[in-house]
Design a protein around this motif. Structure first.
Motif, PDB file in Angstrom:
ATOM      1  N   THR A  60      50.518  20.313  46.796  1.00 42.01           N
ATOM      2  CA  THR A  60      50.007  18.987  47.143  1.00 42.01           C
ATOM      3  C   THR A  60      50.474  18.534  48.523  1.00 42.01           C
ATOM      4  N   HIS A  61      51.678  18.964  48.928  1.00 41.98           N
ATOM      5  CA  HIS A  61      52.194  18.651  50.264  1.00 41.98           C
ATOM      6  C   HIS A  61      53.463  19.456  50.525  1.00 41.98           C
ATOM      7  N   GLU A  62      53.992  19.338  51.737  1.00 42.25           N
ATOM      8  CA  GLU A  62      55.058  20.235  52.198  1.00 42.25           C
ATOM      9  C   GLU A  62      56.490  19.793  51.907  1.00 42.25           C
ATOM     10  N   HIS A  63      56.717  18.695  51.251  1.00 37.93           N
ATOM     11  CA  HIS A  63      58.087  18.263  50.997  1.00 37.93           C
ATOM     12  C   HIS A  63      58.801  19.237  50.052  1.00 37.93           C
ATOM     13  N   GLN A  64      60.097  19.407  50.277  1.00 34.16           N
ATOM     14  CA  GLN A  64      60.905  20.387  49.537  1.00 34.16           C
ATOM     15  C   GLN A  64      60.769  20.272  48.029  1.00 34.16           C
ATOM     16  N   ASP A  65      60.732  19.048  47.519  1.00 37.65           N
ATOM     17  CA  ASP A  65      60.672  18.884  46.064  1.00 37.65           C
ATOM     18  C   ASP A  65      59.310  19.273  45.483  1.00 37.65           C
ATOM     19  N   HIS A  66      58.393  19.713  46.346  1.00 40.97           N
ATOM     20  CA  HIS A  66      57.078  20.188  45.892  1.00 40.97           C
ATOM     21  C   HIS A  66      56.796  21.626  46.299  1.00 40.97           C
ATOM     22  N   CYS A  67      57.564  22.174  47.239  1.00 39.18           N
ATOM     23  CA  CYS A  67      57.244  23.531  47.712  1.00 39.18           C
ATOM     24  C   CYS A  67      58.446  24.461  47.812  1.00 39.18           C
ATOM     25  N   ARG A  68      59.618  24.040  47.390  1.00 42.18           N
ATOM     26  CA  ARG A  68      60.853  24.809  47.578  1.00 42.18           C
ATOM     27  C   ARG A  68      60.730  26.287  47.209  1.00 42.18           C
ATOM     28  N   GLY A  69      60.141  26.608  46.072  1.00 39.78           N
ATOM     29  CA  GLY A  69      60.092  27.996  45.627  1.00 39.78           C
ATOM     30  C   GLY A  69      58.767  28.702  45.848  1.00 39.78           C
ATOM     31  N   ALA A  70      57.833  28.050  46.548  1.00 37.64           N
ATOM     32  CA  ALA A  70      56.485  28.613  46.694  1.00 37.64           C
ATOM     33  C   ALA A  70      56.491  29.970  47.376  1.00 37.64           C
ATOM     34  N   ASP A  71      57.208  30.095  48.469  1.00 39.06           N
ATOM     35  CA  ASP A  71      57.186  31.345  49.226  1.00 39.06           C
ATOM     36  C   ASP A  71      57.714  32.517  48.410  1.00 39.06           C
ATOM     37  N   ARG A  72      58.868  32.355  47.825  1.00 39.26           N
ATOM     38  CA  ARG A  72      59.465  33.452  47.061  1.00 39.26           C
ATOM     39  C   ARG A  72      58.676  33.765  45.783  1.00 39.26           C
ATOM     40  N   PHE A  73      58.226  32.713  45.081  1.00 37.84           N
ATOM     41  CA  PHE A  73      57.443  32.935  43.861  1.00 37.84           C
ATOM     42  C   PHE A  73      56.155  33.691  44.196  1.00 37.84           C
ATOM     43  N   ALA A  74      55.478  33.287  45.266  1.00 34.28           N
ATOM     44  CA  ALA A  74      54.230  33.947  45.665  1.00 34.28           C
ATOM     45  C   ALA A  74      54.471  35.414  46.011  1.00 34.28           C
ATOM     46  N   LYS A  75      55.525  35.669  46.749  1.00 36.61           N
ATOM     47  CA  LYS A  75      55.828  37.048  47.143  1.00 36.61           C
ATOM     48  C   LYS A  75      56.199  37.892  45.925  1.00 36.61           C
ATOM     49  N   ARG A  76      57.060  37.352  45.100  1.00 41.05           N
ATOM     50  CA  ARG A  76      57.551  38.090  43.934  1.00 41.05           C
ATOM     51  C   ARG A  76      56.459  38.379  42.907  1.00 41.05           C
ATOM     52  N   ASN A  77      55.550  37.424  42.728  1.00 40.89           N
ATOM     53  CA  ASN A  77      54.505  37.564  41.712  1.00 40.89           C
ATOM     54  C   ASN A  77      53.135  37.914  42.298  1.00 40.89           C
ATOM     55  N   LYS A  78      53.114  38.135  43.609  1.00 37.27           N
ATOM     56  CA  LYS A  78      51.887  38.563  44.299  1.00 37.27           C
ATOM     57  C   LYS A  78      50.703  37.638  44.015  1.00 37.27           C
ATOM     58  N   VAL A  79      50.922  36.345  44.278  1.00 39.59           N
ATOM     59  CA  VAL A  79      49.864  35.350  44.088  1.00 39.59           C
ATOM     60  C   VAL A  79      49.607  34.607  45.397  1.00 39.59           C
ATOM     61  N   PRO A  80      48.371  34.160  45.599  1.00 40.07           N
ATOM     62  CA  PRO A  80      48.068  33.391  46.802  1.00 40.07           C
ATOM     63  C   PRO A  80      48.573  31.953  46.685  1.00 40.07           C
ATOM     64  N   ILE A  81      48.788  31.346  47.836  1.00 41.85           N
ATOM     65  CA  ILE A  81      49.155  29.934  47.913  1.00 41.85           C
ATOM     66  C   ILE A  81      47.993  29.193  48.566  1.00 41.85           C
ATOM     67  N   TYR A  82      47.510  28.163  47.897  1.00 46.99           N
ATOM     68  CA  TYR A  82      46.472  27.297  48.431  1.00 46.99           C
ATOM     69  C   TYR A  82      47.145  26.005  48.864  1.00 46.99           C
ATOM     70  N   ALA A  83      46.885  25.583  50.096  1.00 47.45           N
ATOM     71  CA  ALA A  83      47.466  24.341  50.605  1.00 47.45           C
ATOM     72  C   ALA A  83      46.629  23.852  51.772  1.00 47.45           C
TER      73      ALA A  83
END
Length: 169
Positions: A60-83
């Motif tokens: 929904t937006h770039e603040h830490q409490d909304h995106c903190r784990g997005a990068d690692r989760f996406a890489k680890r689980n091989k999923v795209p990030i929509y933003a």
């Protein structure tokens, strides 16, 4: 919890982290990823969802409490990030792995078996969005996070919903 085949679980809401899992049939997506990757995976397993089942992350937006784990989760689980493009321009999100799908507020996207309607909202972020997720049967879930004010333009997007999730600290 949720109507019909549409299910959602709030993994956490607050200044320490925000994340919602949305499921319908075999489709699962993650809205926001405001916890560490390890914590996201722990919370998902606690409610019986394997992280590998997630097909995409929508931020929904770039603040830490909304995106903190997005990068690692996406890489680890091989999923795209929509933003939104504005969200992706945030300092932390410039280094995202591989599959990033930018959009502009107002876009309609097909994400992991859902039609996702995006719309701009009022918040102190670069291009924050609210979401309406619609499953194949027409069930609709609205999600708004950190809504700065209830403007008519964004509020009008939240009509004809089966469920509305409003996250606010």
């Amino acid at each position: 919890y949720g109507p019909g085949g549409l299910q959602f679980s709030v993994l956490g809401s607050g200044s320490r982290g925000n994340a919602i899992v949305v499921r319908c049939g075999s489709h699962t997506i993650l809205v926001d990823a405001g916890f560490s990757c390890r914590e996201l995976e722990r919370r998902m397993r606690w409610i019986g969802i394997e992280p590998a089942a997630v097909e995409a992350i929508v931020l929904t937006h770039e603040h830490q409490d909304h995106c903190r784990g997005a990068d690692r989760f996406a890489k680890r689980n091989k999923v795209p990030i929509y933003a939104s493009a504005g969200t992706l321009s945030g300092k932390r999100l410039r280094r995202l792995p591989g599959a990033v799908r930018p959009f502009r507020a107002g876009a309609e996207l097909e994400v992991g078996g859902f039609l996702v309607h995006t719309f701009g909202v009022s918040h102190d972020a670069r291009e924050p969005v609210g979401l309406v997720l619609e499953d194949a049967r027409g069930w609709r879930l609205g999600v708004v996070a950190d809504l700065g004010s209830r403007g008519d333009a964004s509020w009008s997007q939240l009509r004809d919903l089966d469920v509305l999730v409003i996250e606010a600290n």
